[in-house]
Write a protein that holds these residues in place. Structure first.
Motif, PDB file in Angstrom:
ATOM      1  N   ASN A   1      44.326 -18.623  65.564  1.00 17.60           N
ATOM      2  CA  ASN A   1      43.048 -19.088  65.021  1.00 17.60           C
ATOM      3  C   ASN A   1      43.119 -19.233  63.497  1.00 17.60           C
ATOM      4  O   ASN A   1      42.603 -20.204  62.924  1.00 17.60           O
ATOM      5  N   TRP A   2      43.770 -18.285  62.839  1.00 10.91           N
ATOM      6  CA  TRP A   2      43.901 -18.361  61.382  1.00 10.91           C
ATOM      7  C   TRP A   2      44.746 -19.556  60.967  1.00 10.91           C
ATOM      8  O   TRP A   2      44.453 -20.228  59.971  1.00 10.91           O
ATOM      9  N   CYS A   3      45.787 -19.838  61.713  1.00 12.95           N
ATOM     10  CA  CYS A   3      46.627 -20.999  61.399  1.00 12.95           C
ATOM     11  C   CYS A   3      45.845 -22.299  61.553  1.00 12.95           C
ATOM     12  O   CYS A   3      45.960 -23.217  60.708  1.00 12.95           O
ATOM     13  N   GLN A   4      45.024 -22.403  62.581  1.00  9.65           N
ATOM     14  CA  GLN A   4      44.204 -23.581  62.763  1.00  9.65           C
ATOM     15  C   GLN A   4      43.188 -23.739  61.621  1.00  9.65           C
ATOM     16  O   GLN A   4      42.946 -24.848  61.138  1.00  9.65           O
ATOM     17  N   GLU A   5      42.624 -22.626  61.202  1.00 10.45           N
ATOM     18  CA  GLU A   5      41.664 -22.675  60.098  1.00 10.45           C
ATOM     19  C   GLU A   5      42.330 -23.130  58.807  1.00 10.45           C
ATOM     20  O   GLU A   5      41.772 -23.940  58.044  1.00 10.45           O
ATOM     21  N   VAL A   6      43.544 -22.632  58.563  1.00 12.09           N
ATOM     22  CA  VAL A   6      44.274 -23.039  57.358  1.00 12.09           C
ATOM     23  C   VAL A   6      44.603 -24.530  57.414  1.00 12.09           C
ATOM     24  O   VAL A   6      44.499 -25.249  56.401  1.00 12.09           O
ATOM     25  N   THR A   7      44.966 -25.036  58.573  1.00  5.44           N
ATOM     26  CA  THR A   7      45.280 -26.454  58.719  1.00  5.44           C
ATOM     27  C   THR A   7      44.053 -27.326  58.460  1.00  5.44           C
ATOM     28  O   THR A   7      44.136 -28.365  57.775  1.00  5.44           O
ATOM     29  N   LYS A   8      42.902 -26.899  58.970  1.00  2.00           N
ATOM     30  CA  LYS A   8      41.670 -27.647  58.729  1.00  2.00           C
ATOM     31  C   LYS A   8      41.314 -27.681  57.250  1.00  2.00           C
ATOM     32  O   LYS A   8      40.952 -28.733  56.700  1.00  2.00           O
ATOM     33  N   LEU A   9      41.417 -26.541  56.590  1.00  7.52           N
ATOM     34  CA  LEU A   9      41.092 -26.486  55.156  1.00  7.52           C
ATOM     35  C   LEU A   9      42.055 -27.342  54.336  1.00  7.52           C
ATOM     36  O   LEU A   9      41.649 -28.006  53.372  1.00  7.52           O
ATOM     37  N   LYS A  10      43.340 -27.342  54.720  1.00  8.22           N
ATOM     38  CA  LYS A  10      44.315 -28.151  54.001  1.00  8.22           C
ATOM     39  C   LYS A  10      44.016 -29.638  54.150  1.00  8.22           C
ATOM     40  O   LYS A  10      44.099 -30.409  53.183  1.00  8.22           O
ATOM     41  N   SER A  11      43.676 -30.063  55.371  1.00  8.60           N
ATOM     42  CA  SER A  11      43.344 -31.471  55.605  1.00  8.60           C
ATOM     43  C   SER A  11      42.096 -31.874  54.812  1.00  8.60           C
ATOM     44  O   SER A  11      42.033 -32.962  54.216  1.00  8.60           O
TER      45      SER A  11
END
Length: 241
Positions: A88-98
């Protein structure tokens, strides 16, 4: 005679059901209060009636206890499923980066940079966005200028009123001073005394041959006339040849 065992089923009679609800609700709230006081426990109790009415009790506040419950619940889930939490944290980081990359790209487009890869529709949308931003900026600038002009007009009116008041005071003071000088009466006590001058003409006998006439130049501001200041001696005094 002791009480019989209560059968655990819905009470069909509405009046009996409401009476039983009131009694047991009060008893439950009382037990929750006693538990929090006697055992120093944090207790929160929430009850909704069949009509949707809320009854609650919290030893330190119901909301605070619920927040504490959510924290404990989330921590227990994270400890029990660490792999899912990491995902879940990895997905959140990916969304914020995009999202960050999109904002940077949009900012560059607004500055007129990196426009080569944009299509005609994207350029038209960017143009409309810039026109809307320019219109809003101009409207705000006009509003600010009008507000500043209104403030300056108010200041001008205030200064004009102050100037009028000062002018009235100065004129009144000058008129009073003029009255004091006019009604004073005593020339000896006047602030502007009149200076008198006299010419001493020597009248002793003397011999004069020929004709001589002496003139005294009248000084500026003198009150003595030119005829009074001149002494003419065109005769021979004492004896005649």
């Amino acid at each position: 005679m002791g009480r019989g065992r209560v059968e655990m089923k819905l009470i069909e009679n509405k009046i009996n059901r409401q009476v039983t609800f009131s009694k047991r609700r009060n008893g439950l709230l009382k037990k929750a209060y006693e538990l929090s006081v006697l055992c120093d426990a944090e207790v929160a109790l929430i009850v909704f009636s069949s009509r949707g009415k809320l009854y609650e009790f919290g030893s330190v506040g119901v909301e605070r206890t619920i927040e504490r419950y959510h924290r404990c619940y989330n921590c227990s889930l994270s400890n029990n499923r660490p792999e899912e939490s990491t995902q879940n944290w990895c997905q959140e980081v990916t969304k914020l980066k995009s999202k960050y990359e999109y904002l940077v790209r949009t900012n560059r487009h607004l500055l007129g940079e990196d426009l080569g890869e944009m299509s005609v529709k994207e350029l038209q949308a960017l143009e409309r966005q810039l026109e809307a931003a320019l219109t809003a900026t101009r409207q705000r600038k006009t509003q600010v200028m009008m507000e500043e002009m209104e403030d300056l007009r108010k200041t001008e009116r205030q200064l004009g009123n102050i100037n009028k008041q000062l002018k009235i005071k100065v004129e009144g003071h000058a008129f009073k001073l003029f009255q004091d000088l006019s009604v004073g009466g005593d020339p000896n006590n006047s602030e502007f005394p009149v200076q008198s001058s006299s010419v001493d003409c020597n009248t002793e006998p003397f011999l004069q041959i020929g004709f001589q006439q002496h003139y005294y130049v009248q000084g500026e501001g003198s009150s003595v006339s030119k005829s009074n200041m001149a002494c003419e001696t065109s005769f021979v005094q004492g004896w005649v040849l």
